[in-house]
Design an enzyme around this catalytic site. Sequence first.
Site, mmCIF file in Angstrom:
data_model
loop_
_atom_site.group_PDB
_atom_site.id
_atom_site.type_symbol
_atom_site.label_atom_id
_atom_site.label_comp_id
_atom_site.label_asym_id
_atom_site.label_seq_id
_atom_site.Cartn_x
_atom_site.Cartn_y
_atom_site.Cartn_z
ATOM 1 N N GLU A 1 0.873 -9.099 11.608
ATOM 2 C CA GLU A 1 0.835 -8.569 10.851
ATOM 3 C C GLU A 1 1.673 -9.004 9.599
ATOM 4 O OE1 GLU A 1 -1.144 -5.339 9.836
ATOM 5 O OE2 GLU A 1 -1.940 -5.283 8.084
ATOM 6 N N ASP B 1 1.074 -1.191 -0.717
ATOM 7 C CA ASP B 1 -0.272 -0.186 -0.462
ATOM 8 C C ASP B 1 0.564 0.994 0.233
ATOM 9 O OD1 ASP B 1 -1.388 -2.551 0.203
ATOM 10 O OD2 ASP B 1 -2.620 -1.150 2.124
HETATM 11 C C1 DGY Z 1 -5.959 -1.512 4.156
HETATM 12 O O1 DGY Z 1 -7.582 -1.428 4.578
HETATM 13 O O2 DGY Z 1 -5.307 -0.828 4.799
HETATM 14 C C2 DGY Z 1 -6.334 -2.122 3.255
HETATM 15 O O3 DGY Z 1 -4.487 -2.682 2.413
HETATM 16 C C3 DGY Z 1 -6.867 -2.000 1.854
HETATM 17 O O4 DGY Z 1 -6.886 -3.352 0.955
#
Ligand code: DGY
Length: 436
Positions: free
Chosen positions: A391, A161
């Site tokens: 995570e 991300d």
């Molecule tokens: C989040 O909401 O952080 C996710 O990575 C989106 O897919």
Amino acid sequence: MTRSLSKKARDILLLNDHGGYTVPAAELYPYQWNWDSAFVALGFAVFNHDRAWQELETLFSGQWDDGFLPHIIFHVDDSGYFPGAAVWGTNKTPQTSGITQPPVAASVTRWLLNTNEKIGKARAAALYPKLLAWHRWFHTYRDPLKNGLVLCVHPWESGRDNSPEWDAPAARVDTSSVEPYRRRDLALVDQGMRPSNQEYDQYIALLQHGRSQNWNHAAIADTGPFRVFDVGMSMILLRANRDLLALADRFGTSEECEELQARIKLSEDNIHYLWSDAIGAYGSRDAKTGNHFEMVTSASFLAFYAGVGGDRERAALMANFERIDGMVRYMMPSFDPAHPKFDPIRYWCGPIWAVVNKMIALGLIEMGHTKAGQRIVRDTCSIIEQSGFRESYSPVTGEGTGGSDFSWTAAIWLHLSENRSATSPGVAVPHKLEPE
Ligand code: DGY
């Protein structure tokens, strides 16, 4: 230790199982995510093959008519996550997001089939046309140069991300029409481990753009404010096409096999477009300006997983591997520790992700870099032993970052510990995704 962690890993998968699909983490991500589910299937396969197939089948229940497979399937409403189904406004049943994620499902399907032919044969045959439709979607809508390399139109599609690779193209996104909203993630995870508010504004502005185009994928790929050739997505799709070809060989037609062979060759012939001599690595490029971002990320090392690069490229990548290894305690950081934007605890700016490690290790071992691959596997196991099923993890200290009781980390632990090599005690070797 291994046995009690494996018990805990199974418990996490069972706890996060919402009946046919698994949420990545109970509160942080309360829906079904695309590549999370594919990796989760590898974990279920260790103790319940039927359930592993079900994970993929439920995921494909969200596939659109044009083959597109969304990154989130909102099976049940949950006000704890933002942005939820109503914000995406795709008007599908089941409700889904409007962007996709790295296509690992074909590779997992092939692996599940190879490990249990009896349970897998009919399930793989039924999934095959759906996988083919999704891969065709990538080549129809996301390959603007027709060179086998694919676009992401939202940072969330890359799965990485807030990788600093996306900073420059995301800076062009106009966020002025984003209405005030409340981030739910910050109630659950320390802000220093998550994307910034500015990045969130960009994510929401891009979502709004897709919605304003009625999720017309051709229009978004042609004119979207964020368009990048993602090295991770391209390498993963190339690998997945090879695995899909093996499935096509059994369940498809000879025309489909030829189509996939041509796609694989096209991507192989053009992968050099993502190479940068300046960094001695593959990386992503801005589709709007053509600029190479010239940043080494964990996705650069997926070249081995994709089986690309000649001697020169592989030697340069291994030199980067050694350099990075000399800077951190645990491999493989998601972002170059020598870069000023490296941050060992902030999401995709540095932390280690077990699923990426699994793919890198598999590729390295397949390409003969056994020691380096085993190093990655060992480090993945060590950080899980040290910090539990988080995570992600700091490559500097091994401390856990982001969410807890995380499904795909538990799944990768089960997958790796199940495939321990008899010849290298204590070192887990990832299962080869080779035909039997
Ligand atoms: C989040 O909401 O952080 C996710 O990575 C989106 O897919």
